[in-house]
Structure formats: structure tokens, C-alpha cells
Design a protein around this motif. Structure first.
Motif, mmCIF file in Angstrom:
data_model
loop_
_atom_site.group_PDB
_atom_site.id
_atom_site.type_symbol
_atom_site.label_atom_id
_atom_site.label_comp_id
_atom_site.label_asym_id
_atom_site.label_seq_id
_atom_site.Cartn_x
_atom_site.Cartn_y
_atom_site.Cartn_z
ATOM 1 N N GLU A 133 0.824 -1.198 0.000
ATOM 2 C CA GLU A 133 0.000 0.000 0.000
ATOM 3 C C GLU A 133 0.863 1.256 0.000
ATOM 4 N N ASP A 134 1.952 1.243 0.779
ATOM 5 C CA ASP A 134 2.871 2.380 0.789
ATOM 6 C C ASP A 134 3.450 2.615 -0.603
ATOM 7 N N LEU A 135 3.867 1.537 -1.251
ATOM 8 C CA LEU A 135 4.440 1.660 -2.588
ATOM 9 C C LEU A 135 3.424 2.229 -3.571
ATOM 10 N N ALA A 136 2.193 1.754 -3.477
ATOM 11 C CA ALA A 136 1.150 2.202 -4.407
ATOM 12 C C ALA A 136 0.799 3.674 -4.219
ATOM 13 N N ASN A 137 0.956 4.191 -2.996
ATOM 14 C CA ASN A 137 0.590 5.578 -2.707
ATOM 15 C C ASN A 137 1.764 6.543 -2.759
ATOM 16 N N ALA A 138 2.941 6.049 -3.068
ATOM 17 C CA ALA A 138 4.154 6.865 -3.013
ATOM 18 C C ALA A 138 4.307 7.752 -4.247
ATOM 19 N N ASP A 139 5.197 8.728 -4.138
ATOM 20 C CA ASP A 139 5.630 9.495 -5.296
ATOM 21 C C ASP A 139 6.595 8.650 -6.115
ATOM 22 N N CYS A 147 9.836 8.645 -11.830
ATOM 23 C CA CYS A 147 9.647 8.344 -13.252
ATOM 24 C C CYS A 147 8.849 9.450 -13.921
ATOM 25 N N GLN A 148 9.211 9.788 -15.151
ATOM 26 C CA GLN A 148 8.475 10.812 -15.882
ATOM 27 C C GLN A 148 7.030 10.401 -16.085
ATOM 28 N N ASN A 149 6.811 9.124 -16.394
ATOM 29 C CA ASN A 149 5.445 8.613 -16.487
ATOM 30 C C ASN A 149 4.964 8.312 -15.078
ATOM 31 N N GLN A 150 4.049 9.106 -14.572
ATOM 32 C CA GLN A 150 3.627 8.976 -13.182
ATOM 33 C C GLN A 150 2.854 7.692 -12.907
ATOM 34 N N GLY A 151 2.490 6.964 -13.961
ATOM 35 C CA GLY A 151 1.859 5.666 -13.780
ATOM 36 C C GLY A 151 2.845 4.577 -13.391
ATOM 37 N N ILE A 154 10.574 -4.125 -8.188
ATOM 38 C CA ILE A 154 9.198 -4.421 -7.780
ATOM 39 C C ILE A 154 8.292 -3.680 -8.745
ATOM 40 N N ASN A 155 7.414 -4.403 -9.420
ATOM 41 C CA ASN A 155 6.518 -3.775 -10.380
ATOM 42 C C ASN A 155 5.376 -3.051 -9.661
ATOM 43 N N VAL A 156 5.335 -1.733 -9.808
ATOM 44 C CA VAL A 156 4.225 -0.947 -9.267
ATOM 45 C C VAL A 156 3.685 -0.035 -10.373
ATOM 46 N N GLU A 215 -0.264 -0.971 -21.615
ATOM 47 C CA GLU A 215 0.379 -0.216 -22.695
ATOM 48 C C GLU A 215 1.756 -0.796 -23.006
ATOM 49 N N VAL A 216 2.505 -1.155 -21.965
ATOM 50 C CA VAL A 216 3.821 -1.770 -22.155
ATOM 51 C C VAL A 216 3.685 -3.064 -22.951
ATOM 52 N N VAL A 217 2.759 -3.909 -22.553
ATOM 53 C CA VAL A 217 2.561 -5.203 -23.216
ATOM 54 C C VAL A 217 2.135 -5.012 -24.665
ATOM 55 N N ASP A 218 1.163 -4.111 -24.902
ATOM 56 C CA ASP A 218 0.683 -3.886 -26.267
ATOM 57 C C ASP A 218 1.793 -3.363 -27.161
ATOM 58 N N CYS A 219 2.591 -2.436 -26.642
ATOM 59 C CA CYS A 219 3.674 -1.859 -27.424
ATOM 60 C C CYS A 219 4.686 -2.926 -27.819
#
Length: 495
Positions: free
Chosen positions: A271-277, A280-284, A473-475, A483-487
Motif C-alpha cells: 500500500e505504501d508503494l502504491a501511494n508513493a511518489d 519516473c516521468q510517467n507517473q503511472g 518491484i513492479n508498481v 500499454e507496455v505489453v501492447d507496445c
């Protein structure tokens, strides 16, 4: 997978090593006094001096964590904590080894009786607790783990086999000799001259490419996705390891660089990781990308010069940030890739390769302009104007079920020789990390290296280049991962 949500917001703890007539100023932090002193001092006879020079340089312990398989989820936190305690025991034993050279020179059984014997007893007690915790949680602990309690002494120049099983030297160090038994005047054990190689002396295309690019085939998914997360401009450092030692201060015993997620310490929950800043330029992309820092051993007193993970554990000198950090995801030779699950954890390389063996070693070292010359067990000496390159290609086959595993490896695998995933695994985007550094080229003269650079390491790993490793860790949010997969599957180059 749950994570301890207790947060730590205090600086790294400082440590004064017991018995440290070993502390000195000049290299920063802990200087291993007498580390090789007995090999060079006059003790009244040539034979005595040569014998001292053959003393063991480090402690080689079987990696219990790599052998653990059946750990129920509810016991993993306790088991990871016990394994982290074992790492601390090895560190303490190594520090005792490094500060008792005079006693070792006078007693051929000192290392065995005063260091290795007590260490075995302490490790046996922890192994017993690990077995009990696994069994209490409904698993079945391996009855043979006790065989991994004993450690060995090992000379610095003894080669390790690739099997990673008890490859240490004999306790009397008879295979050691004086070669490489030198601290280069830095006061720490490594790197030494033999850890470096002129890039011109590396044969092109000689490195095993087992862990190389995953998308070289015409029939595969040939696209790429690059994420720009900077080079740690926010100075986010710590000596924790959220993947291998969650909830444990200083679980890595060396300092990490972090890019991407900005809430990385041992106590960060999903949860901390998901809510963190994120940096990365892509904020997603709030993924965590981290690796041990490189340092220039030039006498600089860094912020962690007296801290655990830093100078107190032999990691000294100026921290070198990469001039460039390229984070790229690529596809599979054999077909499409599927999305990574959120919070998937991947460790690649092995921080203990010097004693474990090279079975999991993965980082390649090179120089810009010489990319066809790659080495795993040497630091390159690059010509003027050429950057040091540090490249890691992660495992890209996922078991389709787990975001982690008991030994933090079994849920992921490398592709097979034909580029396909092992049975039961499926291809996910492969992360490739390429770090470029502007580093003044060390000079090697008379068997000594001046102003060497080195990767931070567990103290007993002697800063060997083969111990380099990388963590992820993938977040990414669901839309970005799709989008990564499709590209990649469309064969496009995106960012």
C-alpha cells in the motif's frame, strides 16, 4: 502478499565494531586494522611471515535462503527475519576475522576455534528456528538444512566453482599464498588489482549470453518500452532490502541507489508503494528499481561513513551516481508477452556470488565503445573518454501465480536456449537495466590498484564485481502495464 506497515523514519544506525582498535580516519568509516598486517610485519622469520600471508581472507557460508522452498506465506516474514539475522552473524564473524590477525598468526586454530566454531553453533540455532517456524505454519521443513550450518575460511584468491556449494578454502589457508592478499592502502578488503581488467584484453563475444536479450528472434514480440526515472537526483539511499529482508533494518549490509518509487525502506508495504511518489516521468510507473551503489575509494567521507551498510561495514568512499540509467522492457523470441502482476518482485544476480559460486551471477561490465566485450567477474579499465557500463537483463519467465517465492527466485526463470520459457512459465516483459558511469580509470602498478572503484557488498564478499545484483518491484498501474505489453507485442518502440 502482506508487508509490515510500521514505518521507520530515522537515519541509518551507526555502529562501532567491538574490539575496534580498527577505527581510523582517512578512508571513511571502518578501517580493518590488522586486516593483512600480519602478512607484512616482521615477526622474526621469513617462514612466519609467509604463513601469515596465507591466512584466510573471508568467511564462506552456505546460503541457507537459496535452499529453502516450502515456506507457507504466513511464515515467510519470520523466515526472512531469521535469514537476515544469519547475514548479520556472518558480518560480525567477518569483522572478528578482520580484527584478530595477530592472534591468528600466533595460533593456527584460532579461526576455527574462536570464529568458525561459534558461528556454526549460532547458525544451527537459527536453522532450528526456521524449521520450527515452517512446520508450525503447515509446511514441511527440509531436515537436511542443518548441514548448511558450518562455514569455512577462504583465501581471497581461491577460485569458487560454479555450483555454489561449500566452495570455501581450508581453515589453514594453505591454498592462499600472498597473491591478492592486499588492501591497496584503503584499509578495506578489496577490490584488489586482480579484480580489474583492461577492456582491450577482454575477448569480444566471450561472455555466456544465457541471460541475454529475450527478443532476438523474428517470430517474437520485438517491441520495447523505455521508462525514464532519472539517476537518483533525490538522493534516496538506504541499506535495507525490501524484497529479501522486509521489516529488517540494514538487511542488505550495503547501500542501494533507488530510482522510481520514493517510499523504499524495509518497512514499506504494498500500500505504501502504491501511494508513493515516483521519480519516473510517467507517473503511472511507481515501480521500485534499485541496485548497490558504486563507490570511488578516494578517501571521501560520505553521509554513511560511520553507518551500518556504509563505512562501518567496509563500504567506503565517494558514491558514484550513474550519468545515465536506461530502464527498458523488451519482449520474447517465441511470441507475445503477458502483463506482469502488480507488486511482482524480481531479484537478479547474487550479492553473495563470491562465496556462493557464479550460478546466479548476472551483471555484465563493459565500456562504451566496447559493448561486444563483456565481463562478469572483473571491473573494466576503460580508455579515456569511455564510460563504465553496468548491464543487467532480468528473468523474463513468470510462473503465472506468485509475486514472490520463499527464496525470492523460484517464481521467475530465465528463458531457455531457444528463447522459450520453461514448462509452466509464461513470458512477461523483460527488464533490462543499463547504467553508464563517468569514472576516472584506476591505475594498476606493482600489483596494487590506485583509487579503485567498487560495488558495495556484504563485508565478507570483498567488493568482488561478480557480486553485483539488481532488484525490481513492479508498481505500474494497470493501464500503463497494458500499454507496455501492447507496445512490445506490436513491435513498436515506446516510452
Amino acid at each position: 502478499m502482506g508487508r509490515n506497515t510500521r514505518k521507520r523514519r530515522t537515519p541509518l544506525a551507526t555502529k562501532i565494531v567491538a574490539g575496534a582498535a580498527a577505527l581510523a580516519v582517512g578512508g571513511g568509516g571502518l578501517v580493518w586494522a590488522n586486516f593483512y598486517a600480519s602478512a607484512h610485519e616482521d615477526h622474526g622469520g621469513h617462514n612466519r611471515t609467509r604463513s601469515a600471508g596465507a591466512q584466510v581472507a573471508t568467511i564462506d557460508c552456505p546460503d541457507v535462503g537459496q535452499k529453502i522452498r516450502d515456506v507457507p506465506d504466513r511464515a515467510r516474514g519470520e523466515v526472512d527475519g531469521e535469514l537476515a539475522t544469519m547475514d548479520s552473524q556472518i558480518t560480525d564473524a567477518y569483522q572478528r576475522l578482520a580484527t584478530t590477525r595477530r592472534a591468528q598468526a600466533g595460533d593456527s586454530q584460532f579461526v576455527q576455534n574462536s570464529i568458525l566454531g561459534p558461528l556454526k553453533d549460532r547458525r544451527k540455532a537459527i536453522i532450528d528456528r526456521i524449521q520450527l517456524e515452517i512446520n508450525r505454519a503447515g509446511g514441511r521443513a527440509d531436515d537436511n538444512l542443518d548441514e548448511l550450518a558450518g562455514c569455512q575460511g577462504r583465501p581471497a584468491d581461491q577460485q569458487q566453482d560454479g555450483g555454489g556449494q561449500n566452495g570455501g578454502g581450508q581453515d589453514d589457508g594453505q591454498n592462499g599464498g600472498d597473491q591478492n592478499q592486499d588492501d591497496n592502502g584503503n584499509g578495506v578488503a578489496g577490490p584488489v588489482a586482480d579484480d580489474f581488467i583492461d577492456i582491450n584484453d577482454v575477448q569480444p563475444n566471450s561472455r555466456n549470453s544465457r541471460n541475454g536479450l529475450a527478443a532476438d528472434g523474428d517470430g517474437g514480440s520485438t517491441g520495447t518500452f523505455t521508462t525514464d526515472c532519472g539517476v537518483n537526483e533525490n538522493n534516496l539511499f538506504n541499506s535495507d532490502n525490501l524484497i529479501a529482508a522486509p521489516g529488517v533494518d540494514n538487511g542488505a549490509h550495503h547501500t542501494h541507489d533507488y530510482v522510481g518509487n520514493q517510499d523504499n525502506d524495509a518497512f514499506s508495504s504494498d500500500e505504501d508503494l502504491a501511494n508513493a511518489d515516483t521519480s519516473c516521468q510517467n507517473q503511472g510507473d511507481k515501480s521500485t528499481y534499485y541496485w548497490p551503489v558504486l563507490r570511488l575509494q578516494d578517501g571521501t567521507q560520505e553521509f554513511d561513513a560511520n553507518d551500518q551498510g556504509g563505512g562501518a561495514e567496509g563500504n567506503i568512499g565517494k558514491i558514484l551516481k550513474p550519468a545515465q540509467a536506461e530502464l527498458k522492457f523488451v519482449g520474447s523470441q517465441q511470441g507475445d508477452v503477458v502483463a506482469m502482476p502488480k507488486f511482482l518482485r524480481i531479484i537478479t544476480g547474487d550479492a553473495k556470488s563470491f562465496t556462493n559460486g557464479d550460478a546466479n551471477a548476472n551483471t555484465s561490465w563493459s565500456c562504451s565503445g566496447f559493448e561486444d566485450r563483456q565481463v562478469t567477474d572483473k571491473y573494466p579499465l576503460c580508455p579515456e573518454g569511455s564510460q563504465v557500463l553496468r548491464t543487467t537483463n532480468f528473468q523474463s519467465c513468470w510462473d503465472g501465480q506468485n509475486i514472490d517465492s520463499a527464496n525470492h527466485r523460484d517464481h521467475m526463470a530465465f528463458v531457455q536456449e531457444d528463447g522459450s520459457c520453461p514448462e509452466g512459465f509464461q513470458a512477461v516483459p523483460q527488464l533490462q537495466v543499463r547504467l553508464a558511469y563517468d569514472i576516472p580509470t584506476p591505475t594498476v602498478e606493482n600489483g596494487q590498484v590506485q583509487n579503485p572503484y567498487a560495488v558495495d557488498s556484504f563485508p565478507e564478499q570483498l567488493h568482488k564485481p561478480i557480486t553485483d545484483h539488481n532488484d525490481f518491484i513492479n508498481v505500474m498501474d494497470e493501464n500503463l502495464m497494458n500499454e507496455v505489453v501492447d507496445c512490445i507485442n506490436r513491435g513498436e518502440d515506446c516510452q
